[in-house]
Scaffold this motif. Structure first.
Motif, PDB file in Angstrom:
ATOM      1  N   ALA A  66       0.811  -1.229   0.000  1.00 22.47           N
ATOM      2  CA  ALA A  66       0.000   0.000   0.000  1.00 22.47           C
ATOM      3  C   ALA A  66       0.836   1.267   0.000  1.00 22.47           C
ATOM      4  O   ALA A  66       0.287   2.369  -0.083  1.00 22.47           O
ATOM      5  CB  ALA A  66      -0.920   0.000   1.218  1.00 22.47           C
ATOM      6  N   THR A  67       2.156   1.138   0.093  1.00 17.84           N
ATOM      7  CA  THR A  67       3.036   2.295   0.210  1.00 17.84           C
ATOM      8  C   THR A  67       4.106   2.248  -0.877  1.00 17.84           C
ATOM      9  O   THR A  67       4.213   1.267  -1.620  1.00 17.84           O
ATOM     10  CB  THR A  67       3.682   2.330   1.603  1.00 17.84           C
ATOM     11  OG1 THR A  67       4.284   1.056   1.874  1.00 17.84           O
ATOM     12  CG2 THR A  67       2.663   2.643   2.682  1.00 17.84           C
ATOM     13  N   GLU A  68       4.920   3.307  -0.937  1.00 19.87           N
ATOM     14  CA  GLU A  68       5.875   3.411  -2.034  1.00 19.87           C
ATOM     15  C   GLU A  68       7.338   3.352  -1.615  1.00 19.87           C
ATOM     16  O   GLU A  68       8.153   2.744  -2.293  1.00 19.87           O
ATOM     17  CB  GLU A  68       5.633   4.721  -2.801  1.00 19.87           C
ATOM     18  CG  GLU A  68       4.268   4.767  -3.483  1.00 19.87           C
ATOM     19  CD  GLU A  68       4.061   6.067  -4.242  1.00 19.87           C
ATOM     20  OE1 GLU A  68       4.984   6.920  -4.243  1.00 19.87           O
ATOM     21  OE2 GLU A  68       2.982   6.231  -4.835  1.00 19.87           O
ATOM     22  N   ARG A  69       7.705   4.006  -0.516  1.00 19.27           N
ATOM     23  CA  ARG A  69       9.132   4.110  -0.197  1.00 19.27           C
ATOM     24  C   ARG A  69       9.464   3.700   1.225  1.00 19.27           C
ATOM     25  O   ARG A  69      10.576   3.254   1.492  1.00 19.27           O
ATOM     26  CB  ARG A  69       9.616   5.556  -0.384  1.00 19.27           C
ATOM     27  CG  ARG A  69       8.887   6.546   0.502  1.00 19.27           C
ATOM     28  CD  ARG A  69       9.747   7.697   1.018  1.00 19.27           C
ATOM     29  NE  ARG A  69       9.012   8.413   2.069  1.00 19.27           N
ATOM     30  CZ  ARG A  69       9.168   8.174   3.352  1.00 19.27           C
ATOM     31  NH1 ARG A  69      10.024   7.258   3.784  1.00 19.27           N
ATOM     32  NH2 ARG A  69       8.447   8.843   4.246  1.00 19.27           N
ATOM     33  N   ILE A  70       8.529   3.839   2.146  1.00 23.92           N
ATOM     34  CA  ILE A  70       8.832   3.678   3.557  1.00 23.92           C
ATOM     35  C   ILE A  70       9.231   2.241   3.861  1.00 23.92           C
ATOM     36  O   ILE A  70       8.737   1.288   3.249  1.00 23.92           O
ATOM     37  CB  ILE A  70       7.626   4.127   4.418  1.00 23.92           C
ATOM     38  CG1 ILE A  70       8.037   4.351   5.875  1.00 23.92           C
ATOM     39  CG2 ILE A  70       6.469   3.150   4.294  1.00 23.92           C
ATOM     40  CD1 ILE A  70       6.985   5.094   6.692  1.00 23.92           C
ATOM     41  N   ALA A  71      10.161   2.069   4.795  1.00 23.61           N
ATOM     42  CA  ALA A  71      10.589   0.744   5.217  1.00 23.61           C
ATOM     43  C   ALA A  71       9.665   0.217   6.306  1.00 23.61           C
ATOM     44  O   ALA A  71       8.971   0.984   6.989  1.00 23.61           O
ATOM     45  CB  ALA A  71      12.024   0.795   5.730  1.00 23.61           C
TER      46      ALA A  71
END
Length: 302
Positions: A66-71
């Motif tokens: 659901a996200t793009e960059r966050i770890a």
């Protein structure tokens, strides 16, 4: 300098992340909260698990997609919840699918939780050592991610910390005073990851803030691993009794306004933490995201 996994994790995680620890919520709520935290500028989201219920790798997969960059990291994946080969395989699959965005935190939980699940509690150090052997034996059968993921151990006492230094990429102690972070860095040396989990309470009234902290019950659970860790730091039995003295609460929880909380978080970074995972006490994920957005301008400059 550290291993490739350590160097990549330091770059990806940044200095500040958040913990989303709400026990149960619909998947859409987890997706929305993760996106809000990402948009606020945090470097990582950490999630926990018990035994049964919300399974940590499935949870991480939902939010990674659901996200793009966050770890994302497990804080922690409970080793009593799965075979060591399953732990290695699950982490490897996610790390392969989302390069550089996974950190694996592994922990032994505590006796009361394990016994409640129908399993037999034993020496946590022996259990962890044998479990790591099983994970290592399963590496060749698991996917090989292009970007290695760090393996971290939940470690409060010096023996488990020594194991984290010798058999992992670092450790992630939770709810400990800044002095614990300083000692942990000395034991780990400069080449391992140190992730400090810091609960915070946006409340300026001392008694109310301390009351919220005591409701967490971390120091009253039978067999709580926090008790011997606090003793090793020099806290007395009186300090630890009845949910913790004011001195213990003030050392283990950061409370007050945004500036006071940012100061408390920065103290762990100054003591040697690579990254601080901030957690809040809220009843649902939307309320957690509200507080993280409110704190972001202060924490991300910590």
């Amino acid at each position: 300098m550290g291993s490739d996994a350590v160097l990549e994790a330091r770059r990806r995680l940044g200095r500040i992340g958040v913990g989303l620890m709400t026990p149960l919520a619909p998947a859409d709520e987890w997706r929305r909260a993760a996106r809000r935290v990402e948009d606020a500028g945090y470097g990582a989201v950490w999630v926990n698990e018990a035994i049964g219920g919300r399974e940590v790798f499935a949870q991480l997969g939902v939010m990674l997609a659901a996200t793009e960059r966050i770890a994302f990291g497990s804080a922690i994946a409970n080793l009593w919840a799965r075979h060591p080969a399953a732990m290695q395989g699950a982490a490897s699959v996610l790390a392969d699918a989302y390069p550089g965005r996974l950190a694996l935190g592994v922990g032994v939980s505590m006796g009361a939780v394990v016994e409640q699940s129908g399993q037999t509690w034993g020496s946590p150090l022996t259990r962890m050592r044998e479990y790591l052997d099983g994970m290592d034996a399963a590496v060749q059968a698991a996917p090989s991610p292009d970007v290695p993921f760090p393996r971290l151990l939940a470690a409060l006492g010096p023996k488990m910390q020594g194991l984290a230094r010798d058999r992992a990429d670092g450790m992630l102690p939770a709810m400990m005073p800044v002095e614990h972070t300083r000692r942990a860095r000395e034991l780990l040396g400069p080449d391992k990851l140190l992730i400090a989990l810091q609960p915070v309470i946006l409340e300026t009234a001392p008694e109310k803030a301390r009351g919220i902290a005591r409701q967490a019950g971390a120091f009253t659970i039978p067999g709580s691993p926090y008790i011997p860790a606090l003793r090793s730091l020099g806290y007395s039995e009186a300090d630890i009794a009845d949910g913790g003295s004011d001195a213990v609460i003030d050392a283990c929880f950061s409370w007050g306004d945004e500036t006071a909380i940012a100061k408390g978080v920065a103290a762990h970074l100054d003591a040697g933490a690579d990254h601080v995972c901030v957690t809040v006490f809220q009843p649902d994920l939307a309320s957690c995201a509200d507080q993280f957005e409110r704190l972001a301008p202060y924490l991300l400059d910590a």
